[in-house]
Design a protein around this motif. Structure first.
Motif, mmCIF file in Angstrom:
data_model
loop_
_atom_site.group_PDB
_atom_site.id
_atom_site.type_symbol
_atom_site.label_atom_id
_atom_site.label_comp_id
_atom_site.label_asym_id
_atom_site.label_seq_id
_atom_site.Cartn_x
_atom_site.Cartn_y
_atom_site.Cartn_z
ATOM 1 N N THR A 1 -11.420 7.763 -5.493
ATOM 2 C CA THR A 1 -10.508 7.367 -4.585
ATOM 3 C C THR A 1 -9.598 6.705 -4.718
ATOM 4 N N VAL A 2 -9.819 6.224 -5.519
ATOM 5 C CA VAL A 2 -8.752 5.123 -5.984
ATOM 6 C C VAL A 2 -7.587 5.894 -6.632
ATOM 7 N N GLU A 3 -7.922 6.300 -7.643
ATOM 8 C CA GLU A 3 -7.128 7.194 -8.268
ATOM 9 C C GLU A 3 -6.199 8.717 -7.533
ATOM 10 N N LEU A 4 -7.178 9.024 -6.876
ATOM 11 C CA LEU A 4 -6.612 9.939 -5.885
ATOM 12 C C LEU A 4 -5.477 9.704 -4.934
ATOM 13 N N PHE A 5 -5.805 8.585 -4.365
ATOM 14 C CA PHE A 5 -4.905 7.734 -3.318
ATOM 15 C C PHE A 5 -3.805 6.661 -3.264
ATOM 16 N N THR A 6 -4.110 6.455 -4.581
ATOM 17 C CA THR A 6 -3.181 5.065 -5.428
ATOM 18 C C THR A 6 -3.317 4.207 -4.012
ATOM 19 N N LEU A 7 -4.777 3.575 -4.154
ATOM 20 C CA LEU A 7 -4.771 2.833 -2.789
ATOM 21 C C LEU A 7 -5.488 1.419 -4.057
ATOM 22 N N PRO A 8 -4.254 -0.046 -3.306
ATOM 23 C CA PRO A 8 -4.349 -0.886 -4.136
ATOM 24 C C PRO A 8 -5.983 -1.580 -3.885
ATOM 25 N N LEU A 9 -7.106 -1.604 -4.044
ATOM 26 C CA LEU A 9 -8.621 -1.593 -4.188
ATOM 27 C C LEU A 9 -8.810 -1.869 -5.671
ATOM 28 N N SER A 10 -9.460 -2.586 -6.120
ATOM 29 C CA SER A 10 -10.594 -2.054 -7.597
ATOM 30 C C SER A 10 -11.714 -0.752 -7.394
ATOM 31 N N SER A 11 -12.113 -0.311 -7.627
ATOM 32 C CA SER A 11 -12.743 0.906 -7.675
ATOM 33 C C SER A 11 -14.048 0.356 -7.218
ATOM 34 N N GLY A 12 -14.309 -1.093 -7.412
ATOM 35 C CA GLY A 12 -16.330 -1.649 -6.983
ATOM 36 C C GLY A 12 -16.212 -1.958 -5.998
ATOM 37 N N GLY B 1 -11.831 -8.594 -8.494
ATOM 38 C CA GLY B 1 -11.455 -6.955 -8.136
ATOM 39 C C GLY B 1 -9.649 -7.777 -7.552
ATOM 40 N N ILE B 2 -9.671 -8.488 -6.597
ATOM 41 C CA ILE B 2 -8.328 -8.322 -6.126
ATOM 42 C C ILE B 2 -7.446 -8.955 -7.316
ATOM 43 N N VAL B 3 -7.661 -9.956 -7.289
ATOM 44 C CA VAL B 3 -6.630 -10.668 -8.661
ATOM 45 C C VAL B 3 -6.551 -9.825 -9.634
ATOM 46 N N GLU B 4 -6.784 -8.830 -9.859
ATOM 47 C CA GLU B 4 -6.189 -7.988 -10.998
ATOM 48 C C GLU B 4 -5.383 -6.872 -10.242
ATOM 49 N N ALA C 1 -10.323 -7.619 1.073
ATOM 50 C CA ALA C 1 -9.332 -6.981 0.099
ATOM 51 C C ALA C 1 -8.815 -5.910 0.293
ATOM 52 N N LEU C 2 -8.685 -4.730 1.561
ATOM 53 C CA LEU C 2 -7.983 -4.791 2.213
ATOM 54 C C LEU C 2 -6.350 -4.429 2.326
ATOM 55 N N TRP C 3 -6.474 -5.495 3.208
ATOM 56 C CA TRP C 3 -5.254 -6.356 3.425
ATOM 57 C C TRP C 3 -4.433 -7.174 2.956
ATOM 58 N N LEU C 4 -4.890 -7.766 1.608
ATOM 59 C CA LEU C 4 -4.637 -8.541 1.056
ATOM 60 C C LEU C 4 -3.426 -7.540 -0.317
ATOM 61 N N PRO C 5 -3.968 -6.568 -0.627
ATOM 62 C CA PRO C 5 -3.605 -6.312 -1.374
ATOM 63 C C PRO C 5 -2.176 -5.180 -1.278
ATOM 64 N N LEU C 6 -2.188 -5.359 0.151
ATOM 65 C CA LEU C 6 -1.094 -4.572 0.814
ATOM 66 C C LEU C 6 -0.417 -5.461 0.765
ATOM 67 N N MET C 7 -0.579 -6.550 1.788
ATOM 68 C CA MET C 7 0.068 -7.911 2.009
ATOM 69 C C MET C 7 1.479 -8.054 0.709
ATOM 70 N N TRP C 8 0.528 -8.205 -0.488
ATOM 71 C CA TRP C 8 1.295 -8.572 -1.251
ATOM 72 C C TRP C 8 2.523 -7.376 -2.208
ATOM 73 N N HIS C 9 1.660 -6.720 -1.980
ATOM 74 C CA HIS C 9 3.035 -5.015 -2.422
ATOM 75 C C HIS C 9 3.859 -5.499 -1.952
ATOM 76 N N PHE C 10 3.996 -5.220 -0.428
ATOM 77 C CA PHE C 10 5.205 -5.624 0.742
ATOM 78 C C PHE C 10 5.552 -6.770 0.863
ATOM 79 N N VAL C 11 5.090 -8.373 0.955
ATOM 80 C CA VAL C 11 5.500 -9.141 0.435
ATOM 81 C C VAL C 11 6.986 -9.237 -0.971
ATOM 82 N N GLY C 12 5.889 -8.881 -1.840
ATOM 83 C CA GLY C 12 6.640 -9.342 -3.266
ATOM 84 C C GLY C 12 7.065 -8.212 -4.225
#
Lengths: 121, 242
Positions: free
Chosen positions: A21-32, B150-153, B231-242
């Motif tokens: 899912t992460v790869e397919l939709f290039t989500l900023p999430l870890s796979s876990g 996972g988030i910090v990576e 895990a949902l909002w922080l990476p999105l926000m980070w890409h948006f701001v940074g």
């Protein structure tokens, strides 16, 4: 033992699904995390927790502290990287946590108490 | 005899490279840390994981085994973090019925509380001129460790610094919520538990279970929801701001 393995298969399959899912939709999430969300949705749809899944997830969750240890140890070997910033880090963590604790308590207390103040509800 | 010594010497060079060496060291330090923790009468400010990590760091410093080599060897063990993170979906599913009974305060409190848990610390650090790596490592400080890693990576922060931040945050949240609740005359275990889980992740949740089962249930709910939401909002926000 077989029950644990069947549950482990399910968990690993969800991890793979999360990866896809992460790869397919290039989500900023870890796979876990993606796998965890998918598993939660799947459980909510099924409304039933299988014995296998419970048998495999319990020991894994109990092992979490052990699994993050190699990461924790790194701080002793990479401390130089953050030299000169330790005071900033401590102030940010201590003050930031105090403020956020205060905000959460205040918000939650207000919102939990408010319905009781309105008698018609 | 001299041949045996020669082989022994070459073994001393190759053995540290084997994955089992890294795994044996990790497991041994873990159990020694647990022992030491109960021997010290379970101090709240020093979780067993910190003791175990100190022991492991000492072992690595003494042995001819570099940290990079160690990380490569122990990869077999740390891979399990993936399925273990997925497994957190099980307790989350089991806590969902609490959302149904008190959905309104939970839904209204969670987003601002989780955002501020990251926002205050990142804001203060930013004002004090912290580097981008430090900011990225502090951002997930109130999230439970496997999700936070996972988030910090994703944010390209430092995992070791995050681990230190998690420890300080957990201890500090537990202390400040206990004191603030007493000072503000808050006795509702649902409120205190939820605040402990949202701000103090696993360390706060352990404290909440000391208060009682209701506080504990709301703490684990708060911890899970904060993890998922951040895990949902922080990476999105980070890409948006940074």
């Amino acid at each position: 033992m077989l029950s644990i393995l069947r549950g482990f298969l399910l968990l690993t399959a969800f991890l793979m699904l999360g990866d896809i899912t992460v790869e397919l939709f290039t989500l900023p999430l870890s796979s876990g995390v993606a796998g965890m969300l998918l598993l939660t949705f799947w459980l909510l749809l099924r409304r039933r927790l299988s014995r296998d899944l419970a048998a495999a997830s319990q020991p894994l969750i109990g092992m979490l502290a052990l699994l993050i240890m190699p990461g924790v140890v790194g701080i002793f070997f990479q401390a130089d990287e953050f030299s000169g910033q330790w005071l900033t880090i401590f102030i940010a963590l201590i003050l930031g946590t105090l403020l956020s604790s205060l905000t959460t308590l205040w918000l939650m207390q207000r919102l939990v108490a408010s319905p009781r103040e309105r008698p018609h509800e | 005899m001299s041949e045996l010594l020669l082989r022994l010497e070459s073994l001393a060079h190759t053995l540290p490279q084997h994955p089992e060496t890294a795994i044996v060291l990790t497991l041994a330090a873990y159990f020694a840390g647990l022992r030491l923790f109960s021997w010290l009468r379970s101090p709240a400010w020093c979780p067993p994981i910190l003791l175990a990590a100190c022991l492991l760091a000492g072992l690595l410093a003494l042995l001819p085994l570099g940290y990079t080599e160690y990380r490569r060897g122990v990869g077999w063990l740390t891979w399990l973090l993936g399925p273990a993170t997925v497994a957190l979906g099980v307790p989350l599913y089991q806590q969902v019925h609490h959302i149904r009974t008190l959905w309104k305060p939970i839904v209204l409190t969670l987003p601002p509380a989780a955002m501020l848990a990251a926002g205050y610390a990142v804001g203060i650090a930013w004002l004090l001129d912290a580097t981008p790596t430090v900011l990225a490592s502090l951002a997930p400080k109130s999230v439970t460790a496997p999700i936070a890693m996972g988030i910090v990576e994703e944010l390209q922060g430092s995992v070791p610094l995050l681990m230190g931040a998690l420890l300080i945050t957990g201890v500090m949240a537990t202390l400040s919520i206990t004191l603030l609740a007493r000072w503000g005359n808050i006795h509702d275990p649902r409120v205190i538990g939820f605040a402990l889980g949202v701000n103090g992740h696993a360390i706060g949740t352990v404290r909440a279970f000391d208060i009682g089962p209701t506080a504990g249930a709301f703490a684990s709910l708060g911890m899970s929801l904060t993890g998922v939401f951040t895990a949902l909002w922080l990476p999105l926000m980070w890409h948006f701001v940074g």
